[in-house]
Design a protein around this motif. Structure first.
Motif: not given
Length: 757
Positions: A39-46
């Motif tokens: 469930m972690l949003p891994l892509k396009n992190a700041p």
């Protein structure tokens, strides 16, 4: 207006009903660790580069980043991933937005919260924040927003409490930090102000003098029946033990540290276990959700722990003599779920907001609050400085910016040194004790001089070879740091356990953290036995008396004596003491001392008669429950678990517990004549031996994950009960071996991670 907790629950129920019966119709789906990590949003992190987050089987993360700001982004991601619902509730409480969650019954709570004005100092804090601290804090906020805004599934709080997705700002972060810094004195005042108004002046004056002899907000602070009190108590660092042992007193030849913070017991746990490595940070420890620093932890060179100082960083002033022209008014709009918005008028004086206009500090007199938290200070920068400190000098210097709420900080260095320092910004009051809870405006002159950490007592390398803090009264300084402290029993017990002839190791510290001997109760036990009724005793009464005679202060689960003592004490106190006075006693941890004074002042026959009257119920309950743990229980509850029908989804099953109000392993409780639940006490444990970078052990009462249904929601409870810990190493090779689950945050411009990551 006083809002009962049952009424607030009704308000939540009404709010939930607005969603329809299908809002949460079934038990949360069970999710294993892999499903949660997915469930972690891994892509396009700041971030500016890829950041690796390694996880162990308990969902404890260790973050590896090439840049400090990227590390903070990943920390924000971790906090939001594990505790998004928890921190969103905290944010709304900090801004006085309770009515948005529960409807009209929250409006008056919001009035008090907005009068406290947690964000008042935030603009000045932003203006004076250093560039590096700002960048790090903004990185943390960006990490929270990355999880919040990614569009993935949200925790149950969003649907049940009607949350909209609102990006976090740096102002939000600092405002929540001020909520976490709420003054512990406020909870005392909430309980004592009604007594002050109801009791005759002479009775109140005598009671106030007795309460000042020593005490602090007790486990009652966790028994709030008022939503505002619950909200504040959940954030207050109102207890704790922390001890550091010098190298010359350990088997390893290096310093050691052991800390166990005390907070209201509930779900999710108020702490997170985290490890991290970047160019500027290499440490492991525990953090409070939504606060981007470690209050307890260890880096390569030092270790630190903290307990509540019980510093009085606030005063209440009677402003009834202020002219109408001197009172300013502002109007705010409060949105209420399922109802029309309300407009509230909030009054302000030159001494601070008139908090008596709200229900939490309601009074017939207009009372203004002066709080050090309304002045700028820099807790984030101070604690980030602590995490990077390499010796005692840099550690102490880093704490100068720490203002609220006051803490005892315990230090251990890899050079073998130990120390205990007070960290707070406090007005330099005179040593003369205040003659009332409410002060006259002339007393505000004490606020003209403010002391920081460098102006407070320090214990460095004491001859006994250890330092220990258990919220007791600090050693004398140039001015009083507060008025209500814990009794010395826990501190004395800690000292006795640490001062034996044999050197100590980590196993010894594990035993110390689980110690449940409370010798301070024996004086009160002896007073009861000395006045024992002379009339013939039946078998049940004889059994209870025998249990008391042979009791050594042991509060283990199997203790018969602890149960006999607590049952009889509650019964006798209830018969001898005015309920109003007893409520005041239970607002401070000095309940047993005050009762001992009362019993000693009574004619022996009066005490004997009260014992005789209390015995039948005590005997009955002793026969029913047999041992302390059968009556003394822990039931971890989630705020949503208070809703009718929702307990099975969010709460943990109750279990027997040892410990008591004044034991090192603290499980706080009120006076009870039967089965009860401890709701305040030890909720996390940390031990480190500085001889080994990997010798860092932690455990939480509950679990890492705040997502109901997760495999890591309750999985540390059994570890806690068995006295076991989770090892979080500092050596990167050890981390790579023990933390087998790997996730990688990638910035928008980065290619996909290669297989194996």
């Amino acid at each position: 207006m006083k809002l009962g907790w049952s009424n607030v629950l009704g308000g939540i129920g009404v709010a939930v009903a607005l969603l329809g019966k299908a809002a949460f119709a079934r038990k949360p789906v069970a999710l294993d660790l892999q499903q949660r990590l997915a469930m972690l949003p891994l892509k396009n992190a700041p971030t500016t580069a890829a950041v690796t987050i390694r996880w162990n089987d308990r969902q404890v993360p260790f973050i590896e980043a090439a840049h400090d700001v990227d590390l903070m982004v990943a920390l924000g991601v971790v906090h939001a991933h594990l505790r998004l619902g928890q921190i969103e509730v905290m944010r709304r409480i900090a801004y006085g937005r309770v009515a948005e969650m529960i409807g009209p019954l929250g409006v008056e709570v919001d009035r008090s919260l907005r009068l406290f004005d947690f964000g008042r100092a935030v603009p000045a804090m932003l203006d004076s924040m250093g560039q590096e601290d700002r960048q790090l804090a903004e990185g943390f906020v960006a990490g929270i927003n990355h999880v919040l805004l990614d569009g993935g599934e949200k925790p149950a709080e969003f649907k049940l409490l009607g949350f909209n997705v609102e990006p976090w700002t740096l102002s939000d972060l600092l405002t929540v930090g001020r909520l976490a810094a709420a003054d512990i004195s406020w909870l005392v005042w909430m309980r004592l102000l009604p007594q002050r108004e109801r009791l005759a002046p002479a009775v109140w004056s005598a009671l106030w003098s007795r309460l000042l002899t020593g005490g602090m907000p007790s486990s009652l602070a966790a028994q709030e029946r008022n939503l505002g009190e619950r909200a504040l108590a959940a954030m207050l660092r109102s207890g704790s033990n922390s001890a550091a042992v010098a190298a010359r007193r350990t088997r390893s030849g290096a310093a050691m540290i052991a800390s166990d913070p005390h907070l209201p017991l509930g779900l999710p746990n108020p702490w997170l276990i985290v490890g991290m490595h970047s160019p500027g940070f290499h440490c492991v420890g525990v953090m409070m959700p939504a606060l981007p620093f470690m209050l307890l932890g260890r880096n390569r060179w030092i270790a630190w722990g903290a307990t509540s100082l019980h510093a009085q960083a606030s005063d209440l002033y009677d402003v009834s003599a202020q002219s109408v022209e001197a009172i300013r008014t502002r109007t705010v709009t409060v949105r209420a779920r399922g109802a029309r918005s309300r407009r509230l008028r909030l009054r302000e004086s030159e001494f601070g907001p008139i908090v008596s206009d709200g229900p939490l500090l309601s009074s017939k007199q207009p009372l203004a609050l002066r709080w050090m938290g309304h002045q700028p200070s820099h807790e984030i920068g101070a604690m980030l400085g602590v995490a990077r400190a390499r010796d005692w000098g840099s550690f102490q210097q880093a704490l100068r910016g720490y203002g609220v709420s006051g803490i005892n900080v315990v230090f251990a260095g890899n050079d073998g040194r130990v120390a205990h320092v007070l960290a707070a910004h406090l007005p330099k009051r005179t040593h003369e004790a205040p003659d009332d809870l409410v002060l006259q405006p002339s007393a505000a002159k004490h606020w003209h001089q403010v002391a920081d950490t460098m102006g407070m007592p320090v214990r460095l390398d004491p001859p006994e070879g250890f330092v220990a803090s258990a919220n007791e009264r600090p050693r004398c300084g140039d001015f009083p740091v507060g008025y209500f402290f814990a009794p010395p029993a826990r501190g004395e017990r800690l000292a006795a356990l640490l001062s034996g002839p044999q050197p100590l190791d980590m196993d010894d510290l594990r035993l110390v953290q689980r110690d449940v001997i409370g010798p301070g109760s024996l004086r009160l036990r002896d007073a009861l036995l000395a006045a024992w009724p002379r009339s013939p005793r039946h078998a049940g009464q004889q059994r209870l008396q025998d249990a008391l005679n042979y009791w050594n202060g042991d509060y283990s689960e199997d203790s018969i004596g602890a149960l006999a003592f607590e049952l009889l004490l509650a019964g006798v106190a209830g018969r001898l003491n005015d309920k109003r006075l007893l409520r005041a006693y239970q607002t401070v941890w000095m309940t047993q001392s005050l009762l001992l004074e009362d019993f000693a002042a009574l004619p022996e026959e009066t005490l004997r008669k009260a014992i005789e009257q209390a015995l039948p119920l005590a005997v009955k309950q002793l026969k029913k429950h047999v041992r302390w743990g059968d009556a003394h229980r822990i039931r971890l509850k989630h705020p949503l678990g208070y809703l009718p029908g929702f307990a099975r989804f969010f709460n943990a099953p109750a279990f027997a517990s040892g410990g008591g109000n004044n034991t090192v392993h603290k499980t706080g409780h009120l006076l009870h004549t039967g089965r009860h639940e401890a709701s305040f006490g030890s909720c996390a444990r940390h031990i480190s031996d500085l001889s080994d970078l990997d010798a860092n052990d932690f455990v939480l009462l509950g679990g890492q994950d705040g997502w109901a249904g997760s495999a890591n929601y309750l999985d540390q409870i059994k570890l806690w009960q068995r006295g076991e810990y989770i090892r979080v190493p500092l050596r990167l090779k050890s981390v790579q071996s023990a933390f087998a689950h790997v996730t990688v945050l990638t910035p928008a411009s980065s290619p996909e991670p290669s297989p194996g990551h």
